[in-house]
Design an enzyme around this catalytic site. Structure first.
Site, PDB file in Angstrom:
ATOM      1  N   CYS A 125      -2.439   8.418   4.182  1.00 33.29           N
ATOM      2  CA  CYS A 125      -2.383   7.991   2.785  1.00 33.29           C
ATOM      3  C   CYS A 125      -3.685   8.310   2.056  1.00 33.29           C
ATOM      4  O   CYS A 125      -3.728   8.282   0.824  1.00 33.29           O
ATOM      5  CB  CYS A 125      -2.069   6.514   2.677  1.00 33.29           C
ATOM      6  SG  CYS A 125      -3.054   5.460   3.740  1.00 33.29           S
TER       7      CYS A 125
ATOM      8  N   GLU B  80       0.884  -1.161   0.000  1.00 27.19           N
ATOM      9  CA  GLU B  80       0.000   0.000   0.000  1.00 27.19           C
ATOM     10  C   GLU B  80       0.921   1.209   0.000  1.00 27.19           C
ATOM     11  O   GLU B  80       1.610   1.476   0.971  1.00 27.19           O
ATOM     12  CB  GLU B  80      -0.940  -0.057   1.204  1.00 27.19           C
ATOM     13  CG  GLU B  80      -1.826  -1.300   1.121  1.00 27.19           C
ATOM     14  CD  GLU B  80      -2.709  -1.525   2.331  1.00 27.19           C
ATOM     15  OE1 GLU B  80      -3.071  -0.536   2.984  1.00 27.19           O
ATOM     16  OE2 GLU B  80      -3.030  -2.689   2.603  1.00 27.19           O
TER      17      GLU B  80
END
Length: 504
Positions: free
Chosen positions: A282, A245
């Site tokens: 994020c 990720e």
């Protein structure tokens, strides 16, 4: 061996020596122990591993005050945020216990022997089994929920896979404390020795990924770091799955009707979203599309006012602070980009950063503004009409999220925007902001590259699927089958001869 030192980001000064960097020999011993633990962890069964996960959550709750204090000293994220993160972390552990209780994650299927249009079929029984020891890399921005006790660890243990975590250098003391708590709780729950391991240092992380006992790698961090680990995996004799990720822009589209109905509110809320946690999420909205005209001006004006009134947050470490200064500095110099507002300037010696709001045109979107900048900055791109908006959306990279802020009851433009963004995002958000990621059965945390490189991610119950592989038993006698694949078992959902059977 080099010392692993914990640094206070508020001052930029070292506070304590936590450990020595883990040697290659120590990594080898930890991996060997994890490999030896794998059969015993699987043998605990679903009920035993569910009890283990609940025991880990209870142990963290019991040490809440200590964990939050150390994490705050190492990250400057504040007790409120960290208490919430610890609550989330414990919930993650417990929801995977529920996944084990429910059992459908096994994808158990039975096809009895019989005739088919293809001819006679043997007795076939299939389910998912643990993949083996898993390496987990903790993230800098979530010292609990995406670190030693985070979603990667919870889902891997639920699957029946021992876990070795590479502690993040931003919070080594937190990582060590939490590991010690979890290791003691795992032993109390009857988990075999080697179920959990911890390594410190970049060389140890590289050795961990290269070790033949490791069967999968979970990583949350930068695209640069992810690519470095992928190179190590590609050089293995037996490449293993890498679940990364990595990087995300998270575009937001404000429709003209939304701007007209609640422009100032949207502006203030957007700044709250992109400065939350120092902009170190994020899912931070890094690019906001706002219509030209007076209504759009109200959105941008409210954003600029909110940025001017914002304090300089403390970033997690010196590397992030330096990267923010460099990338944000290049954004300011990009053609067609202007500074709309700046927040308070850094004061003192810590890793502070000034929030910024930048502006540009959607008709000529500079390439620099389509790349992630980790920290408290966002770019507003003004669009004049749908064609200009759609043209800009076609130029942005894929992301974890894409957000549409609509007017009341508005559907036509939001639907068109959604259709254009769905191929580029893993989560579509409506009339809200993307920085919160709930943990649930319906949630995940991925998107097309460069946001992630996998179908299943560390958030949500489908995270367990990363650490399982399918096995089919053909013509097996009943006493050699897993209990879940025997004819009389009724404890989990199964597909038998093509028909889904659900326990009543």
């Amino acid at each position: 061996m080099a010392a692993v030192v914990s640094i206070d980001p508020r001052t930029g000064q070292p506070v304590e020596e936590v450990a020595q960097e883990t040697t290659t020999a120590q990594v080898d011993r930890l991996c060997a122990a994890a490999l030896a633990a794998a059969p015993g962890l699987e043998a605990l069964g679903r009920a035993g591993r569910a009890a283990l996960l609940r025991g880990l959550a209870d142990a963290l709750e019991d040490r809440r005050e200590d964990v939050v204090a150390v994490a705050d000293r190492e990250t400057a994220l504040g007790p409120v945020r960290l208490n919430g993160e610890l609550t989330r972390t414990c919930y993650q552990l417990r929801i995977f216990a529920e996944v084990l209780d429910e059992g459908s994650y096994l994808e158990a299927a039975i096809d009895h022997a019989g005739d088919t249009p293809m001819g006679p079929r043997p007795d076939l029984r299939r389910m998912l089994v643990p993949i083996g020891p898993v390496a987990v890399f903790g993230a800098s921005n979530f010292p609990l929920a995406f670190s030693v006790p985070g979603g990667d660890t919870a889902s891997a243990l639920a699957a029946g896979c021992p876990v070795i975590v590479k502690a993040h250098g931003s919070h080594p003391a937190t990582s060590q404390l939490v590991f010690d708590i979890l290791a003691a709780a795992a032993e109390k729950a009857g988990a075999p020795a080697g179920t959990l391991g911890l390594v410190h240092g970049v060389p140890a992380g590289a050795a961990l990924v290269a070790h033949p006992a490791v069967r999968a790698v979970g990583f949350t961090g930068s695209a640069t770091g992810g690519r470095a680990l992928l190179r190590i995996i590609e050089q293995r004799p037996d490449p293993v799955p890498f679940f990364g990720e990595l990087s995300s822009l998270n575009p937001v589209v404000v429709t003209p009707r939304a701007a007209a109905e609640r422009g100032p509110t949207i502006g203030a809320e957007l700044v709250g979203s992109f400065t939350l946690g120092g902009g170190q999420f994020c899912t931070k909205p890094g690019l906001v599309f706002v219509p030209v005209g007076a209504d759009g001006d109200a959105v941008v004006g409210a954003m600029a006012d909110a940025v001017r009134g914002s304090a300089a947050p403390v970033l997690l470490n010196g590397g992030i602070a330096a990267a923010y200064g460099s990338i944000a500095g290049s954004l300011v110099k990009a053609p067609g980009v202007e500074v709309l507002a700046r927040g308070a300037q850094p004061q003192g010696d810590g890793f502070q950063a000034a929030p910024m709001l930048l502006g540009t045109s959607a008709s000529d979107l500079p390439q620099q503004v389509t790349e992630e900048c980790f920290g408290p900055v966002s770019v507003v791109a003004r669009y004049d009409g749908e064609a200009e908006l759609f043209g800009a959306l076609a130029e942005i990279p894929s992301s974890l999220t894409a957000t549409v802020l609509r007017g009341g009851g508005e559907t036509e433009l939001p639907q068109e925007v959604s259709e254009r963004l769905r191929p580029r995002a893993g989560r579509l958000v409506y009339d809200a902001y993307p920085t919160g990621v709930a943990v649930s059965w319906a949630q995940h945390h991925g998107g097309p590259w460069p946001s992630t490189n996998s179908q299943h991610t560390s958030v949500g119950t489908s995270a367990i699927r990363r650490f399982l592989r399918p096995v089919t038993w053909q013509g097996a006698p009943a006493d050699l089958l897993p209990p879940e694949l025997t004819d009389d078992y009724r404890g989990i959902p199964r597909r038998v001869d093509g028909v889904l059977e659900v326990p009543r």
